[in-house]
Design a protein around this motif. Structure first.
Motif, PDB file in Angstrom:
ATOM      1  N   GLN A 124     -12.881 111.639  27.424  1.00 21.24           N
ATOM      2  CA  GLN A 124     -13.020 113.087  27.518  1.00 21.24           C
ATOM      3  C   GLN A 124     -14.485 113.390  27.779  1.00 21.24           C
ATOM      4  O   GLN A 124     -15.371 112.864  27.094  1.00 21.24           O
ATOM      5  N   GLU A 144      -4.008 115.077  24.811  1.00 16.51           N
ATOM      6  CA  GLU A 144      -5.248 115.084  24.052  1.00 16.51           C
ATOM      7  C   GLU A 144      -5.543 113.676  23.524  1.00 16.51           C
ATOM      8  O   GLU A 144      -4.644 112.839  23.425  1.00 16.51           O
ATOM      9  N   LEU A 145      -6.796 113.448  23.202  1.00 18.19           N
ATOM     10  CA  LEU A 145      -7.168 112.167  22.608  1.00 18.19           C
ATOM     11  C   LEU A 145      -6.691 112.109  21.154  1.00 18.19           C
ATOM     12  O   LEU A 145      -6.650 113.118  20.468  1.00 18.19           O
ATOM     13  N   TYR A 146      -6.391 110.908  20.732  1.00 19.47           N
ATOM     14  CA  TYR A 146      -6.075 110.672  19.324  1.00 19.47           C
ATOM     15  C   TYR A 146      -7.272 109.993  18.671  1.00 19.47           C
ATOM     16  O   TYR A 146      -8.109 109.403  19.345  1.00 19.47           O
ATOM     17  N   GLU A 147      -7.318 110.076  17.359  1.00 21.50           N
ATOM     18  CA  GLU A 147      -8.405 109.415  16.635  1.00 21.50           C
ATOM     19  C   GLU A 147      -8.113 107.915  16.542  1.00 21.50           C
ATOM     20  O   GLU A 147      -7.100 107.526  15.962  1.00 21.50           O
ATOM     21  N   ILE A 180     -12.233 103.488  19.783  1.00 22.47           N
ATOM     22  CA  ILE A 180     -13.255 103.462  18.715  1.00 22.47           C
ATOM     23  C   ILE A 180     -14.022 104.791  18.664  1.00 22.47           C
ATOM     24  O   ILE A 180     -15.184 104.829  18.259  1.00 22.47           O
ATOM     25  N   HIS A 181     -13.381 105.881  19.045  1.00 18.04           N
ATOM     26  CA  HIS A 181     -14.017 107.206  19.029  1.00 18.04           C
ATOM     27  C   HIS A 181     -15.512 107.111  19.335  1.00 18.04           C
ATOM     28  O   HIS A 181     -16.371 107.364  18.501  1.00 18.04           O
ATOM     29  N   GLU A 182     -15.810 106.742  20.572  1.00 17.21           N
ATOM     30  CA  GLU A 182     -17.188 106.467  20.981  1.00 17.21           C
ATOM     31  C   GLU A 182     -17.733 107.638  21.786  1.00 17.21           C
ATOM     32  O   GLU A 182     -17.391 107.806  22.948  1.00 17.21           O
ATOM     33  N   ALA A 183     -18.557 108.469  21.153  1.00 19.72           N
ATOM     34  CA  ALA A 183     -19.159 109.603  21.865  1.00 19.72           C
ATOM     35  C   ALA A 183     -20.577 109.226  22.281  1.00 19.72           C
ATOM     36  O   ALA A 183     -21.471 109.100  21.448  1.00 19.72           O
ATOM     37  N   PHE A 207     -16.973 110.664  25.986  1.00 18.55           N
ATOM     38  CA  PHE A 207     -16.281 110.388  24.724  1.00 18.55           C
ATOM     39  C   PHE A 207     -15.071 109.504  25.008  1.00 18.55           C
ATOM     40  O   PHE A 207     -14.045 109.967  25.474  1.00 18.55           O
ATOM     41  N   GLU A 213     -11.089 101.576   9.759  1.00 17.32           N
ATOM     42  CA  GLU A 213     -10.398 102.030   8.557  1.00 17.32           C
ATOM     43  C   GLU A 213      -9.069 101.295   8.378  1.00 17.32           C
ATOM     44  O   GLU A 213      -8.572 101.173   7.255  1.00 17.32           O
TER      45      GLU A 213
END
Lengths: 267, 336
Positions: free
Chosen positions: B189, B303-306, B204-207, B200, B311
């Motif tokens: 995104q 949409e993106l997922y987390e 690995i939710h890399e922004a 983004f 975790e």
């Protein structure tokens, strides 16, 4: 100087009288091209809410070698009314958590901190504002939130650590309702906890170019007898050239999490 | 973002669309819509899935684009593959991933014969002699030593440092700068404001935050896993230059050390529903010439997922503990 000091105070006073949602449109704040308050930038909380949301004395730290550097400072607390209204059995859990916090606190393990905790960790975060989807990205653990604006019916499809974030404007206040958070996050290092029923309503109000009044109302009928609210200012990081520096803490907790599974060293 | 039965649905959707719909967008004709700051608007969720090989297969020689005959043959082969497949494992046997996971097809067909557009032969430039080379994979561990710079697989199971970077949840296997089409979660995104751009990656939710205000890079000794990015507009193309990588990742294609890499990425919106992501890896200590790759990215309304990798990293515990049990050194809480 008088102006810059008085105006926020005046606005604060107005807020106290009429509630933030009725906050008058202020002309003195930065605005986006579409006329909304402009939250773009790098922000950070000051204080000790990340240690304990409630008023607390200082106490020794958990690392002998770090001495005063790792000692935990006291603080005035950020909970409106002072106390979190726990149900009696939930309070017992909080006290157990607190007594064993180092072993239980999820962010010790570099887990995503959840909302609202991400906001007041002693790390900066950056907002990228857009009319449809706003990104809030936090230095700690590279946590991120996608805030979907003006889609009140957009339901969460799955629980997540940083929640399902739905935003809207109430006047000049950005309101974000956060649902579907994992029950595994805490609010601080004092064992304050929630269940999967948690709903957080955050309110971001620009009080000037460089600070936000932040409020979060916590609702979780499984754990608390009534909703409760924290509030604190957030400050713009004005340091020249300020940028978030990567903090991939996974690397720093591998020994903590996996050390017991290492191949034993031959003697 | 992982779509249920996406794989099979898209195969047949793609097969059903007439070839003429896949004509190349003529760059330079299309004018991208402007955002509220007057910049070309790159925002949105883009999918970079691809089944185009990185390197051009030898059979195509100097042929840059597939012919209609090539397309027909590839489709026939794909149908044969589907007919032969048991629809279960992509690796044979039980495998790590069944077809539910596989997201290898683009949302629109790419008629290029390779993702590499430079060197002009569509092939990787030669490696510099002595440059480190290591390819991980889903198979057995490979020989090697720490630091493990590849993403998938490992060199052993003595400790977490023996595993690849994506198994440690440090970097996504398709989101290491540069990002590349891979098995799943090929989503990015893009965000913009007046003076920043954000890449983004879902994995690995890399922004990756890219200042556009002309500020200097971080000092050379401040290294980051995803480097230090700066950007500027070159006409309607957003150019991102990244350096300050660590010595803990590879430059590209199993080769080199990213610390030596200078990465240039170019984002151009070539249609309402398409952004061209073109990146150039410059690492003279790894390759004798720069390599440039074009990945078409297609807009998706999903949409993106987390992707909370760390975790939920039970895999790391199980890999290491399994190895301790196997070697007989495991002592459980009962002392057994």
């Amino acid at each position: 100087m008088h102006n810059s000091l008085l105006k926020p105070l005046l606005v604060t006073a107005l807020c106290a009288l009429c509630g933030t949602s009725a906050l008058a449109q202020s002309a003195d704040i930065p605005r986006t091209p579409d006329g909304r308050p402009d939250f773009n930038g790098i922000w950070q909380a000051l204080g000790t809410a990340h240690w304990d949301l409630q008023t607390h004395a200082s106490r020794p730290g958990p690392v002998v070698e770090m001495g005063a550097l790792a000692a935990i400072p006291g603080g005035m607390g950020v909970v409106q009314g002072g106390m979190i209204p726990y149900r009696p059995e939930a309070l017992r859990t909080k006290l157990e958590n607190q007594a064993d916090w180092l072993a239980r606190d999820p962010i010790v393990k570099c887990y995503l901190p959840g909302v609202p905790r991400a906001t007041y960790l002693p790390f900066p975060f950056q907002i990228f504002q857009a009319p449809d989807t706003t990104l809030i990205t936090y230095e700690f653990a590279g946590a991120d939130r996608l805030v979907y604006m003006d889609q009140p019916d957009f339901a969460s499809q799955v629980d997540s650590w940083m929640g399902h974030n739905i935003g809207h404007w109430e006047g000049d206040t950005l309101v974000i309702t956060v649902t579907a958070q994992m029950p595994d996050t805490w609010f601080d290092s004092a064992g304050n906890w929630h269940s999967s029923q948690l709903v957080v309503e955050e309110r971001y109000t620009l009080m000037g170019a460089n600070h936000i009044q932040y409020e979060a109302t916590i609702t979780d009928p499984e754990v608390y007898t009534e909703p409760w609210t924290i509030s604190m200012p957030l400050y713009r990081r004005l340091d020249p050239g300020m940028q978030l520096i990567e903090f991939k803490c996974v690397e720093y907790v591998e020994e903590l999490l996996y050390g017991q599974y290492r191949k034993p060293v031959a003697e | 973002m992982r779509r249920l039965a996406w794989f099979h649905v898209c195969w047949f959707t793609a097969l059903a669309v007439p070839v003429s719909a896949f004509a190349q967008t003529a760059e330079g004709v299309y004018i991208a819509p402007r955002n509220e700051w007057g910049q070309p608007d790159l925002r949105g969720v883009w999918n970079f899935s691809s089944n185009t090989p990185l390197e051009r297969p030898a059979r195509y020689a100097d042929q840059e684009f597939l012919s209609d005959d090539d397309v027909a043959r590839i489709r026939a082969e794909a149908l044969d593959d589907i007919a032969r497949s048991d629809g279960n494992s992509s690796q044979g046997g039980v495998g790590g991933y069944n077809q539910f996971w596989i997201e290898g097809l683009p949302l629109e067909e790419n008629r290029r014969t390779s993702l590499i557009i430079d060197p002009p032969n569509g092939r990787m430039p030669a490696r510099v002699q002595g440059a480190p080379v290591a390819f991980g994979g889903l198979g057995p561990d490979i020989e090697g030593e720490r630091p493990v710079r590849f993403t998938v697989g490992g060199i052993g199971k003595d400790g977490p440092e023996d595993r690849g970077l994506s198994e440690r949840c440090l970097l996504g296997f398709n989101s290491v700068p540069p990002f590349m089409p891979s098995m799943y979660n090929n989503n990015v995104q893009l965000f913009q404001n007046a003076d920043h751009f954000v890449i983004f990656n879902e994995m690995i939710h890399e922004a990756r935050i890219v200042p556009l205000d002309g500020r200097p890079h971080l000092p050379g000794d401040v290294a980051q896993w995803t480097g230090d990015s700066r950007g500027y507009w070159d006409g309607d193309t957003l150019v991102v230059e990244t350096r300050n990588f660590t010595d803990k990742t590879q430059s590209f294609r199993g080769t080199g050390i990213s610390k030596n890499m200078h990465l240039i990425e170019r984002f151009t919106r070539v249609a309402d529903d398409e952004v061209h992501y073109v990146f150039t890896v410059n690492d003279p200590q790894a390759f004798v010439a720069p390599v440039t790759v074009l990945v078409p990215m297609h807009k998706t309304q999903d949409e993106l997922y987390e992707y909370a990798c760390h975790e939920g990293n039970y895999g790391m515990v199980n890999i290491l503990r399994g190895a301790r049990v196997e070697e007989g050194s495991w002592v459980d809480s009962n002392g057994n």
